[in-house]
Write a protein that holds these residues in place. Structure first.
Motif, PDB file in Angstrom:
ATOM      1  N   SER A   1       0.888  -1.027   0.019  1.00 30.32           N
ATOM      2  CA  SER A   1       0.018   0.064  -0.093  1.00 30.32           C
ATOM      3  C   SER A   1       1.004   1.214   0.104  1.00 30.32           C
ATOM      4  O   SER A   1       0.774   1.846   1.118  1.00 30.32           O
ATOM      5  CB  SER A   1      -0.928   0.183   1.408  1.00 30.32           C
ATOM      6  OG  SER A   1      -1.822   0.885   0.959  1.00 30.32           O
TER       7      SER A   1
ATOM      8  N   SER B   1       1.848   5.084  -1.286  1.00 28.44           N
ATOM      9  CA  SER B   1       1.090   6.177  -1.207  1.00 28.44           C
ATOM     10  C   SER B   1       0.063   6.668  -2.233  1.00 28.44           C
ATOM     11  O   SER B   1      -1.023   6.708  -2.238  1.00 28.44           O
ATOM     12  CB  SER B   1       1.866   7.517  -0.713  1.00 28.44           C
ATOM     13  OG  SER B   1       2.697   7.711  -1.854  1.00 28.44           O
TER      14      SER B   1
ATOM     15  N   THR C   1      -1.074   4.052  -3.980  1.00 24.51           N
ATOM     16  CA  THR C   1      -2.181   3.066  -4.153  1.00 24.51           C
ATOM     17  C   THR C   1      -3.196   3.324  -3.157  1.00 24.51           C
ATOM     18  O   THR C   1      -4.526   3.451  -3.224  1.00 24.51           O
ATOM     19  CB  THR C   1      -1.529   1.794  -3.727  1.00 24.51           C
ATOM     20  OG1 THR C   1      -0.615   1.300  -4.463  1.00 24.51           O
ATOM     21  CG2 THR C   1      -2.455   0.596  -3.689  1.00 24.51           C
ATOM     22  N   GLN C   2      -2.841   4.087  -1.927  1.00 20.70           N
ATOM     23  CA  GLN C   2      -3.455   4.390  -0.932  1.00 20.70           C
ATOM     24  C   GLN C   2      -4.547   5.623  -1.378  1.00 20.70           C
ATOM     25  O   GLN C   2      -5.935   5.723  -1.224  1.00 20.70           O
ATOM     26  CB  GLN C   2      -2.991   5.158   0.073  1.00 20.70           C
ATOM     27  CG  GLN C   2      -2.593   3.872   1.113  1.00 20.70           C
ATOM     28  CD  GLN C   2      -1.791   4.257   2.315  1.00 20.70           C
ATOM     29  OE1 GLN C   2      -1.633   5.705   2.500  1.00 20.70           O
ATOM     30  NE2 GLN C   2      -1.411   3.472   3.495  1.00 20.70           N
TER      31      GLN C   2
ATOM     32  N   ARG D   1      -8.801   3.506   4.150  1.00 22.83           N
ATOM     33  CA  ARG D   1      -7.581   3.141   3.924  1.00 22.83           C
ATOM     34  C   ARG D   1      -6.961   1.855   3.894  1.00 22.83           C
ATOM     35  O   ARG D   1      -5.922   1.591   3.339  1.00 22.83           O
ATOM     36  CB  ARG D   1      -6.775   3.994   5.069  1.00 22.83           C
ATOM     37  CG  ARG D   1      -6.782   5.492   5.226  1.00 22.83           C
ATOM     38  CD  ARG D   1      -6.224   6.275   6.159  1.00 22.83           C
ATOM     39  NE  ARG D   1      -4.814   5.959   6.379  1.00 22.83           N
ATOM     40  CZ  ARG D   1      -3.578   6.534   5.837  1.00 22.83           C
ATOM     41  NH1 ARG D   1      -4.035   7.395   4.848  1.00 22.83           N
ATOM     42  NH2 ARG D   1      -2.601   6.213   5.851  1.00 22.83           N
ATOM     43  N   TRP D   2      -7.592   0.781   4.745  1.00 24.34           N
ATOM     44  CA  TRP D   2      -7.277  -0.287   4.811  1.00 24.34           C
ATOM     45  C   TRP D   2      -7.638  -1.319   3.958  1.00 24.34           C
ATOM     46  O   TRP D   2      -7.382  -2.558   3.652  1.00 24.34           O
ATOM     47  CB  TRP D   2      -7.607  -0.954   6.393  1.00 24.34           C
ATOM     48  CG  TRP D   2      -9.341  -0.849   6.491  1.00 24.34           C
ATOM     49  CD1 TRP D   2      -9.994   0.207   7.284  1.00 24.34           C
ATOM     50  CD2 TRP D   2     -10.315  -1.575   5.831  1.00 24.34           C
ATOM     51  NE1 TRP D   2     -11.118   0.401   7.204  1.00 24.34           N
ATOM     52  CE2 TRP D   2     -11.537  -1.013   6.233  1.00 24.34           C
ATOM     53  CE3 TRP D   2     -10.461  -2.548   5.175  1.00 24.34           C
ATOM     54  CZ2 TRP D   2     -12.799  -1.670   6.142  1.00 24.34           C
ATOM     55  CZ3 TRP D   2     -11.829  -3.016   4.976  1.00 24.34           C
ATOM     56  CH2 TRP D   2     -12.849  -2.525   5.141  1.00 24.34           C
TER      57      TRP D   2
ATOM     58  N   GLY E   1      -6.672  -1.418   0.705  1.00 25.20           N
ATOM     59  CA  GLY E   1      -5.713  -1.808  -0.102  1.00 25.20           C
ATOM     60  C   GLY E   1      -5.076  -3.197   0.574  1.00 25.20           C
ATOM     61  O   GLY E   1      -4.845  -4.224  -0.156  1.00 25.20           O
TER      62      GLY E   1
END
Length: 106
Positions: free
Chosen positions: A24, A26, A28-29, A39-40, A42
């Motif tokens: 993950s 930045s 990808t987030q 946020r979780w 990914g």
């Protein structure tokens, strides 16, 4: 031997994508946040992709792995179409083709 190629390409693809999403970065987030996911998300997606890779690699669970992989890819296609983020469609199309070839050879 050629019938095994799509299977192993899928294993490598799902495992690689899973690691990438689980780590993950930045970027990808940022993609997941732009699409409205927490946020979780990914890490969850990455874990499911890695599980799919393992299931596809094992002949006894290959069909289950292909089904899980197809669900993951369908959700990804739905997400990128919904948000008109068409740059992600080419790799997803490759996954769709490989899942079809692997399912046909299983």
């Amino acid at each position: 031997m050629m019938h095994a190629l799509p299977i192993w390409l899928l294993v490598a693809g799902f495992f690689g994508a899973g690691l990438f999403n689980a780590i993950s970065t930045s970027a990808t987030q940022s993609d997941f946040a732009r699409w409205g996911y927490p946020r979780w998300w990914g890490a969850l997606t990455g874990g499911l992709e890695i599980i799919s890779a393992v299931l596809i690699a094992l002949p006894v669970s290959r069909i289950v792995g292909l089904a899980l992989g197809a669900i993951i890819i369908a959700a990804a296609v739905f997400t990128v179409l919904r948000h008109r983020d068409f740059s992600h469609l080419v790799p997803l199309g490759v996954f769709v083709a490989l899942i079809g070839l692997a399912a046909a050879s299983s």
